[in-house]
Design a protein around this motif. Structure first.
Motif, PDB file in Angstrom:
ATOM      1  N   UNK A   1      50.990  47.620  54.857  1.00 19.91           N
ATOM      2  CA  UNK A   1      51.521  48.274  56.048  1.00 19.91           C
ATOM      3  C   UNK A   1      51.634  47.284  57.210  1.00 19.91           C
ATOM      4  N   UNK A   2      50.617  46.413  57.332  1.00 21.45           N
ATOM      5  CA  UNK A   2      50.646  45.391  58.384  1.00 21.45           C
ATOM      6  C   UNK A   2      51.823  44.443  58.134  1.00 21.45           C
ATOM      7  N   UNK A   3      51.978  44.038  56.863  1.00 21.71           N
ATOM      8  CA  UNK A   3      53.056  43.105  56.511  1.00 21.71           C
ATOM      9  C   UNK A   3      54.422  43.739  56.780  1.00 21.71           C
ATOM     10  N   UNK A   4      54.552  45.021  56.439  1.00 23.63           N
ATOM     11  CA  UNK A   4      55.837  45.695  56.661  1.00 23.63           C
ATOM     12  C   UNK A   4      56.178  45.704  58.149  1.00 23.63           C
ATOM     13  N   UNK A   5      55.178  46.016  58.977  1.00 23.87           N
ATOM     14  CA  UNK A   5      55.420  46.066  60.427  1.00 23.87           C
ATOM     15  C   UNK A   5      55.836  44.695  60.955  1.00 23.87           C
ATOM     16  N   UNK A   6      55.158  43.648  60.445  1.00 27.77           N
ATOM     17  CA  UNK A   6      55.479  42.284  60.912  1.00 27.77           C
ATOM     18  C   UNK A   6      56.888  41.887  60.490  1.00 27.77           C
ATOM     19  N   UNK A   7      57.259  42.266  59.253  1.00 29.44           N
ATOM     20  CA  UNK A   7      58.602  41.916  58.764  1.00 29.44           C
ATOM     21  C   UNK A   7      59.672  42.630  59.583  1.00 29.44           C
ATOM     22  N   UNK A  15      61.735  47.194  52.274  1.00 28.09           N
ATOM     23  CA  UNK A  15      61.767  48.399  51.437  1.00 28.09           C
ATOM     24  C   UNK A  15      60.349  48.691  50.955  1.00 28.09           C
ATOM     25  N   UNK A  16      59.892  49.913  51.200  1.00 30.01           N
ATOM     26  CA  UNK A  16      58.590  50.320  50.662  1.00 30.01           C
ATOM     27  C   UNK A  16      58.837  50.845  49.252  1.00 30.01           C
ATOM     28  N   UNK A  38      59.166  56.201  58.864  1.00 28.56           N
ATOM     29  CA  UNK A  38      60.182  56.451  59.908  1.00 28.56           C
ATOM     30  C   UNK A  38      59.703  55.913  61.253  1.00 28.56           C
ATOM     31  N   UNK A  39      58.461  56.234  61.585  1.00 27.25           N
ATOM     32  CA  UNK A  39      57.937  55.811  62.900  1.00 27.25           C
ATOM     33  C   UNK A  39      57.874  54.291  63.025  1.00 27.25           C
ATOM     34  N   UNK A  40      57.735  53.607  61.896  1.00 32.16           N
ATOM     35  CA  UNK A  40      57.614  52.143  61.947  1.00 32.16           C
ATOM     36  C   UNK A  40      58.900  51.409  61.578  1.00 32.16           C
ATOM     37  N   UNK A  41      59.990  52.150  61.553  1.00 27.26           N
ATOM     38  CA  UNK A  41      61.314  51.533  61.370  1.00 27.26           C
ATOM     39  C   UNK A  41      61.532  50.889  60.009  1.00 27.26           C
ATOM     40  N   UNK A  42      60.898  51.435  58.942  1.00 28.10           N
ATOM     41  CA  UNK A  42      61.116  50.884  57.589  1.00 28.10           C
ATOM     42  C   UNK A  42      62.403  51.527  57.052  1.00 28.10           C
ATOM     43  N   UNK A  43      63.439  50.731  56.782  1.00 26.72           N
ATOM     44  CA  UNK A  43      64.726  51.344  56.442  1.00 26.72           C
ATOM     45  C   UNK A  43      64.805  52.028  55.072  1.00 26.72           C
TER      46      UNK A  43
END
Ligand code: SF4
Length: 177
Positions: A1-7, A15-16, A38-43
Motif C-alpha cells: 500500500x505504501x509502495x502504491x501510494x509512492x508510485x 494496478x492492484x 479510489x481514495x488513493x488514486x489507484x487507477x
C-alpha cells in the motif's frame, strides 16, 4: 500500500492485483479495499482466481465454487468509483465471455527453459504438470513446439473451462465445483 501510494505520487501507473478466496471475498472486505484504492488514486484493480497450485496447494479446501465466484463478481461490478475493476481471464471464463487462451494465445516459459501451456499449471514444487509440458528451450525449436501443441485437441477445444482446475480435480479425485 505504501509502495502504491509512492508510485501514484511519482506519476507511475499502478494496478492492484488481489486473489479472490473465502478470506478475501467478503462484501465488507472488498468494499473497503475498493474505497481505499479510489481514495488513493489507484487507477486499476485486477481480481484473480485462486488456484490450488504451488504454495496454494495447501489451501485447496478454500477453493471457492463457481457460483461463489459469479456472485462476488456481480457484486464487484456494482462498485463504481475512480478505480477501474477488471477480472482475470479465468474468472471471465466462468461467465462464458472468453475462452481459455492456453497455447492458442499464450504460453509460459519457465526460468529453466521448460515451455508450458499455462502459467498456472504447476505443482507444489513449482514443476509443470506433465500434460501441460510442451518442450524445453533451447533444445527444442519453439515454433515447432507450438505448432505441435496447437494441433493437440486438448489445447484447441472451443469449450469454456479451465484445464488447470480440471487437471487438479482429476488428480485430487475431488470436486472443485
Ligand atoms: S488452463 Fe486455466 S489458468 Fe490456464 S490459461 Fe486456461 S483458463 Fe487460464
Amino acid at each position: 500500500m505504501v509502495a502504491m501510494k509512492k508510485c501514484v505520487a511519482a506519476g507511475i501507473k499502478v494496478r492492484a492485483a488481489t486473489v479472490l478466496y473465502p478470506a478475501t471475498m467478503t462484501k465488507k472486505n472488498l468494499k473497503s479495499v475498493y474505497r481505499w484504492l479510489c481514495e488513493n488514486g489507484i487507477p486499476e484493480w485486477e481480481l484473480l482466481r485462486f488456484y490450488p497450485v504451488g504454495r496454494g496447494i495447501k489451501l485447496t479446501k478454500f477453493t471457492p465454487s463457481n457460483s461463489e465466484y459469479l456472485k462476488i463478481m456481480k457484486f464487484l461490478r456494482g462498485l463504481h468509483g475512480f478505480t477501474r475493476i477488471f477480472f482475470q481471464h479465468s474468472l471471465k471464463i466462468l461467465e462464458g465471455t472468453i475462452k481459455c487462451p492456453a497455447v492458442v494465445e499464450s504460453i509460459g516459459i519457465l526460468p529453466n527453459g521448460i515451455v508450458i501451456a499455462c502459467a498456472w499449471a504447476i505443482d507444489d514444487n513449482c514443476r509443470p504438470y506433465p500434460s501441460f509440458r510442451l518442450g524445453k528451450l533451447p533444445v527444442d525449436d519453439l515454433d515447432e513446439v507450438l505448432e505441435k501443441a496447437i494441433k493437440i485437441s486438448e489445447f484447441c477445444t472451443k469449450t469454456n473451462f479451465c484445464r488447470t482446475i480440471a487437471y487438479i480435480q482429476k488428480g485430487n479425485k475431488r470436486e472443485v465445483k
